[in-house]
Design a protein around this motif. Structure first.
Motif, PDB file in Angstrom:
ATOM      1  N   ASP A 184      12.447   6.938  62.152  1.00 23.42           N
ATOM      2  CA  ASP A 184      13.700   6.975  61.403  1.00 23.42           C
ATOM      3  C   ASP A 184      13.674   8.072  60.342  1.00 23.42           C
ATOM      4  O   ASP A 184      14.641   8.815  60.173  1.00 23.42           O
TER       5      ASP A 184
ATOM      6  N   GLN B 298      18.195   4.904  61.717  1.00 24.78           N
ATOM      7  CA  GLN B 298      17.813   4.299  60.439  1.00 24.78           C
ATOM      8  C   GLN B 298      18.275   2.848  60.376  1.00 24.78           C
ATOM      9  O   GLN B 298      17.546   1.971  59.912  1.00 24.78           O
ATOM     10  N   SER B 299      19.468   2.577  60.875  1.00 24.04           N
ATOM     11  CA  SER B 299      20.018   1.221  60.861  1.00 24.04           C
ATOM     12  C   SER B 299      19.161   0.266  61.690  1.00 24.04           C
ATOM     13  O   SER B 299      18.879  -0.855  61.280  1.00 24.04           O
TER      14      SER B 299
ATOM     15  N   ASP C 249      21.857  14.845  64.931  1.00 23.50           N
ATOM     16  CA  ASP C 249      22.912  14.959  63.936  1.00 23.50           C
ATOM     17  C   ASP C 249      22.847  13.761  62.983  1.00 23.50           C
ATOM     18  O   ASP C 249      22.076  12.831  63.178  1.00 23.50           O
ATOM     19  N   LYS C 250      23.652  13.823  61.938  1.00 23.00           N
ATOM     20  CA  LYS C 250      23.611  12.787  60.897  1.00 23.00           C
ATOM     21  C   LYS C 250      23.992  11.412  61.449  1.00 23.00           C
ATOM     22  O   LYS C 250      23.415  10.403  61.039  1.00 23.00           O
ATOM     23  N   ASP C 251      24.953  11.353  62.367  1.00 21.27           N
ATOM     24  CA  ASP C 251      25.366  10.063  62.935  1.00 21.27           C
ATOM     25  C   ASP C 251      24.233   9.414  63.726  1.00 21.27           C
ATOM     26  O   ASP C 251      23.976   8.219  63.593  1.00 21.27           O
ATOM     27  N   ALA C 252      23.548  10.209  64.528  1.00 22.72           N
ATOM     28  CA  ALA C 252      22.437   9.677  65.322  1.00 22.72           C
ATOM     29  C   ALA C 252      21.311   9.205  64.406  1.00 22.72           C
ATOM     30  O   ALA C 252      20.727   8.138  64.615  1.00 22.72           O
TER      31      ALA C 252
ATOM     32  N   ALA D  13      17.927  15.817  61.231  1.00 19.04           N
ATOM     33  CA  ALA D  13      19.380  15.912  61.049  1.00 19.04           C
ATOM     34  C   ALA D  13      19.711  16.783  59.836  1.00 19.04           C
ATOM     35  O   ALA D  13      20.636  17.599  59.886  1.00 19.04           O
TER      36      ALA D  13
ATOM     37  N   ALA E 113      21.601   8.158  61.388  1.00 22.12           N
ATOM     38  CA  ALA E 113      22.046   6.924  60.711  1.00 22.12           C
ATOM     39  C   ALA E 113      21.887   5.713  61.627  1.00 22.12           C
ATOM     40  O   ALA E 113      21.492   4.636  61.166  1.00 22.12           O
ATOM     41  N   ARG E 114      22.183   5.881  62.916  1.00 19.08           N
ATOM     42  CA  ARG E 114      21.998   4.770  63.862  1.00 19.08           C
ATOM     43  C   ARG E 114      20.531   4.387  63.977  1.00 19.08           C
ATOM     44  O   ARG E 114      20.180   3.201  63.981  1.00 19.08           O
TER      45      ARG E 114
ATOM     46  N   GLN F  84      15.975  11.572  60.333  1.00 14.89           N
ATOM     47  CA  GLN F  84      16.795  11.983  59.192  1.00 14.89           C
ATOM     48  C   GLN F  84      16.444  13.402  58.762  1.00 14.89           C
ATOM     49  O   GLN F  84      17.320  14.211  58.463  1.00 14.89           O
TER      50      GLN F  84
END
Length: 74
Positions: free
Chosen positions: A33, A16-17, A8-11, A40, A13-14, A37
């Motif tokens: 990463d 990617q961070s 999902d988008k939250d995972a 997602a 984003a983590r 994305q």
């Protein structure tokens, strides 16, 4: 076989961070990463298509316009 969980988008984003914080990490170096994305985004698109299909099916279900009542203009 193990449990399968959609990205999902939250995972994403983590992930990617983490890659942004440490460009030399395995995550950043492998391109994971970017793949996360992409996965997602695909999952979000699939969810949107499913939601659209359900809404369309509900609109054409028998009795969907029952609130209009008999003799209602349509």
């Amino acid at each position: 076989m193990g449990r399968h969980t959609e990205m999902d988008k939250d995972a994403a984003a983590r992930i990617q961070s983490v890659a942004d914080r440490d460009p030399q990490s395995d995550t950043a170096q492998s391109g994971f990463d970017t793949r996360a994305q992409s996965a997602a985004d695909r999952h979000a698109d699939e969810q949107d298509e499913e939601d659209d299909g359900e809404a369309c099916a509900a609109a054409f279900a028998p009795g969907a316009n029952a609130a209009a009542g008999p003799g209602a203009a349509g």
